[in-house]
Motif scaffolding. Structure first.
Motif, mmCIF file in Angstrom:
data_model
loop_
_atom_site.group_PDB
_atom_site.id
_atom_site.type_symbol
_atom_site.label_atom_id
_atom_site.label_comp_id
_atom_site.label_asym_id
_atom_site.label_seq_id
_atom_site.Cartn_x
_atom_site.Cartn_y
_atom_site.Cartn_z
ATOM 1 N N PHE A 205 -10.821 -2.840 56.031
ATOM 2 C CA PHE A 205 -11.012 -3.108 54.609
ATOM 3 C C PHE A 205 -10.469 -1.970 53.753
ATOM 4 O O PHE A 205 -9.751 -2.211 52.774
ATOM 5 C CB PHE A 205 -12.490 -3.331 54.285
ATOM 6 C CG PHE A 205 -12.746 -3.391 52.802
ATOM 7 C CD1 PHE A 205 -12.457 -4.548 52.099
ATOM 8 C CD2 PHE A 205 -13.221 -2.288 52.110
ATOM 9 C CE1 PHE A 205 -12.645 -4.608 50.727
ATOM 10 C CE2 PHE A 205 -13.410 -2.338 50.735
ATOM 11 C CZ PHE A 205 -13.116 -3.504 50.032
ATOM 12 N N VAL A 206 -10.818 -0.736 54.105
ATOM 13 C CA VAL A 206 -10.361 0.411 53.308
ATOM 14 C C VAL A 206 -8.839 0.505 53.336
ATOM 15 O O VAL A 206 -8.197 0.746 52.300
ATOM 16 C CB VAL A 206 -11.006 1.718 53.816
ATOM 17 C CG1 VAL A 206 -10.379 2.932 53.127
ATOM 18 C CG2 VAL A 206 -12.504 1.696 53.561
ATOM 19 N N GLY A 207 -8.252 0.296 54.502
ATOM 20 C CA GLY A 207 -6.795 0.378 54.625
ATOM 21 C C GLY A 207 -6.097 -0.673 53.776
ATOM 22 O O GLY A 207 -5.190 -0.359 52.987
ATOM 23 N N PHE A 208 -6.488 -1.935 53.954
ATOM 24 C CA PHE A 208 -5.869 -3.006 53.170
ATOM 25 C C PHE A 208 -6.226 -2.869 51.693
ATOM 26 O O PHE A 208 -5.421 -3.209 50.822
ATOM 27 C CB PHE A 208 -6.313 -4.373 53.699
ATOM 28 C CG PHE A 208 -5.541 -4.825 54.903
ATOM 29 C CD1 PHE A 208 -4.326 -5.492 54.756
ATOM 30 C CD2 PHE A 208 -6.006 -4.584 56.180
ATOM 31 C CE1 PHE A 208 -3.601 -5.915 55.855
ATOM 32 C CE2 PHE A 208 -5.293 -5.006 57.300
ATOM 33 C CZ PHE A 208 -4.089 -5.659 57.130
ATOM 34 N N GLY A 209 -7.432 -2.373 51.411
ATOM 35 C CA GLY A 209 -7.839 -2.189 50.029
ATOM 36 C C GLY A 209 -7.003 -1.147 49.319
ATOM 37 O O GLY A 209 -6.550 -1.352 48.186
ATOM 38 N N LEU A 210 -6.782 -0.010 49.971
ATOM 39 C CA LEU A 210 -5.948 1.042 49.365
ATOM 40 C C LEU A 210 -4.515 0.564 49.166
ATOM 41 O O LEU A 210 -3.873 0.888 48.149
ATOM 42 C CB LEU A 210 -5.986 2.289 50.254
ATOM 43 C CG LEU A 210 -7.300 3.073 50.268
ATOM 44 C CD1 LEU A 210 -7.238 4.200 51.296
ATOM 45 C CD2 LEU A 210 -7.611 3.641 48.881
ATOM 46 N N ALA A 211 -4.014 -0.199 50.142
ATOM 47 C CA ALA A 211 -2.650 -0.733 50.005
ATOM 48 C C ALA A 211 -2.562 -1.684 48.813
ATOM 49 O O ALA A 211 -1.581 -1.674 48.053
ATOM 50 C CB ALA A 211 -2.248 -1.457 51.288
ATOM 51 N N ALA A 212 -3.622 -2.495 48.629
ATOM 52 C CA ALA A 212 -3.641 -3.438 47.509
ATOM 53 C C ALA A 212 -3.703 -2.704 46.171
ATOM 54 O O ALA A 212 -3.053 -3.105 45.197
ATOM 55 C CB ALA A 212 -4.835 -4.382 47.647
ATOM 56 N N VAL A 213 -4.471 -1.622 46.134
ATOM 57 C CA VAL A 213 -4.550 -0.824 44.906
ATOM 58 C C VAL A 213 -3.192 -0.195 44.613
ATOM 59 O O VAL A 213 -2.727 -0.195 43.458
ATOM 60 C CB VAL A 213 -5.644 0.268 45.027
ATOM 61 C CG1 VAL A 213 -5.613 1.196 43.803
ATOM 62 C CG2 VAL A 213 -7.026 -0.360 45.160
ATOM 63 N N VAL A 291 -13.269 1.964 46.837
ATOM 64 C CA VAL A 291 -12.093 1.108 47.013
ATOM 65 C C VAL A 291 -12.371 -0.292 46.482
ATOM 66 O O VAL A 291 -11.532 -0.893 45.777
ATOM 67 C CB VAL A 291 -11.697 1.050 48.502
ATOM 68 C CG1 VAL A 291 -10.586 0.019 48.717
ATOM 69 C CG2 VAL A 291 -11.251 2.416 48.998
ATOM 70 N N ALA A 292 -13.532 -0.846 46.793
ATOM 71 C CA ALA A 292 -13.857 -2.208 46.347
ATOM 72 C C ALA A 292 -13.893 -2.302 44.831
ATOM 73 O O ALA A 292 -13.375 -3.262 44.232
ATOM 74 C CB ALA A 292 -15.203 -2.631 46.937
#
Length: 488
Positions: A205-213, A291-292
């Protein structure tokens, strides 16, 4: 139970200690084990539980109990209560609960025995206060597994509606009971696996979340808004966030129930693990909620119960798609229904064992399996209670959660009082920070949260305490009251 020893109990020892003959010395036990057994004998007990846990085992146990991915399920509620400053909420919670963790550390060093706050208040103040502390936290410990089963059953039912919620409750109870019945080493091994699985999902989640940000998805951009929005920060908001955050960290106290199962006397390891686990889980809470929150920029509230309850899962879909949303939802359900419930059942059974050993609860709960050296009857008792209540309260999460928190918070108040009484009044400690300031601040924080708790929690909690007082009166009138031994 084994037959009673014909020898009288040592002066000042618990009658529960005299009810069992000493266990033969383990020829393979090293100096650390002998020292640990000597420590227990100083309090009037024999070594019965198996000592096999390390510092890492205790930290992992605490992390699993607090659930590193706990914000998955309550993110929307915390987000609304903090106006989007979710990460700040957990920072405040860490600071607030550190005072209680320090009190646990100090008392675990003074009294390295199972029983947690029951043992600490009983020996730090007196056995009557100890019983009330133990009785209060029993409300938490007995209901926590039930609450977790009901929450997980509801979550999985939304994914697999063909399977009724009561069926999930039965499966969870059976799985956890078998694992705990096999021994503390089995529980510790499963804890490691569960923790790794939770951390993998969290990393995804953190990885994909940071990439999305970084890609600016949903208008997201890097900022410190989840930590601080000066224009929205008010004393009332901080106080509300404090109440939410303190309850989010409940569970670290369960480490102290394993004091008699660590490889040495446990005087320093248990307290160290308590503080380390609390700090580590706080870092994880802050990271994932930061991140969320970044993925819903400009938002200060989720509208409606459905949007609030599914907030984190919807954000996971923004970050990585539907597969990540499903992965996060399943991980949250299993972490609650199996991993968290597993350690909750283990902690509850140790508390029941400790109180029964001191003749404060029925003696059958103090029985130890001769081979696995686990409190098997206490484990089975918790399983039965969880199963019955779980089937009865299926779908009634609010009612259960309102009762769970009262027991833990009230027992924490008595813990802080016990630190002051034992160290300052009884032993004239001059460590003003640890033995006066810290428990005083911790008492005020917990007291304020308890004072502002849900009305149902306070009514149910007071009724439970009144029942406990009647039980204590019955035991004393029947000659089963006992003064707990401090130490030789």
């Amino acid at each position: 139970m084994t037959t009673a020893s014909p020898d009288p109990a040592p002066s000042g020892a618990s009658p529960g200690a005299a009810a069992r003959p000493p266990r033969p010395a383990n020829p393979a036990a090293g100096p650390a084990a002998e020292s640990a057994e000597g420590t227990l004998k100083a309090f009037g007990y024999d070594q019965e539980l198996k000592r096999s846990l390390s510092l890492a085992d205790l930290v992992i146990y605490g992390l699993v109990f607090m659930v590193p991915i706990a914000p998955f399920t309550i993110f929307g509620v915390v987000f609304n209560g903090s106006k989007g400053m979710v990460a700040l909420t957990y920072v405040i919670g860490l600071v607030a609960m550190l005072f209680t963790a320090l009190s646990y550390r100090e008392m675990s060093r003074a009294f390295p025995i199972a029983g947690s706050v029951y043992a600490y208040a009983g020996r730090g103040i007196n056995d009557k206060v100890g019983f009330l502390a133990g009785w209060a936290i029993l409300l938490d410990y007995l209901l926590v597994p039930t609450l977790l089963y009901v929450m997980s059953a509801a979550a999985l039912n939304s994914l697999l509606p063909a399977v009724p919620q009561w069926a999930w409750v039965i499966v969870f109870v059976l799985v956890n009971t078998v694992i705990n019945f096999l021994g503390i080493e089995s529980t510790a091994r499963l804890n490691r696996l569960f923790l790794v699985a939770e951390l993998v999902v969290l990393a995804l989640f953190v990885g994909f979340g940071l990439a999305a940000v970084a890609q600016g998805r949903n208008g997201a951009h890097f900022s410190f808004d989840p930590l601080l929005k000066p224009d929205l920060l008010t004393p009332g908001l901080i106080f509300g966030a404090l109440s939410i955050a303190v309850l989010s960290f409940l569970g670290f106290d369960g480490i102290s129930t394993l004091s008699e199962e660590v490889r040495d006397s446990g005087r320093r390891i248990v307290g160290r693990a308590t503080v380390v686990a609390l700090c580590l889980v706080a870092v994880l809470f802050v990271a994932q909620t930061w991140v969320a929150a970044l993925l819903v920029p400009g938002k200060t509230e989720f509208a409606g119960d459905d949007a609030t309850n599914s907030a984190f899962y919807d954000i996971a879909q923004i970050a990585g798609g539907h597969w990540l949303k499903v992965t996060v939802a399943v991980a949250a359900a299993l972490a609650t229904g199996i991993a968290n419930s597993l350690v909750a059942q283990a902690a509850t059974s140790r508390l029941l064992f400790s109180m029964a050993r001191d003749r404060k609860l029925p003696a059958f709960l103090a029985h130890i399996h001769p081979t696995r050296r686990t409190p098997e009857r206490a484990i089975l008792f918790v399983a039965v209670i969880s199963l019955v209540l779980g089937l009865f309260f299926t779908g009634q999460i609010d009612v259960l959660s309102s009762l769970v928190n009262f027991g833990a918070l009230f027992s924490f108040l008595l813990l802080h009082v016990a630190v002051f009484v034992h160290f300052r009044l009884r032993n004239r400690s001059t460590r003003w920070g640890l033995h006066i300031a810290a428990p005083a601040i911790g008492f005020l924080i917990i007291g304020s949260v308890l004072w502002n708790a849900d009305a149902r929690a306070k009514i149910g909690g007071v009724c439970w305490l009144v029942l406990g007082a009647l039980v204590m009166l019955f035991y004393r009138r029947s000659g089963r009251g006992t003064d707990l031994k401090l130490e030789d």
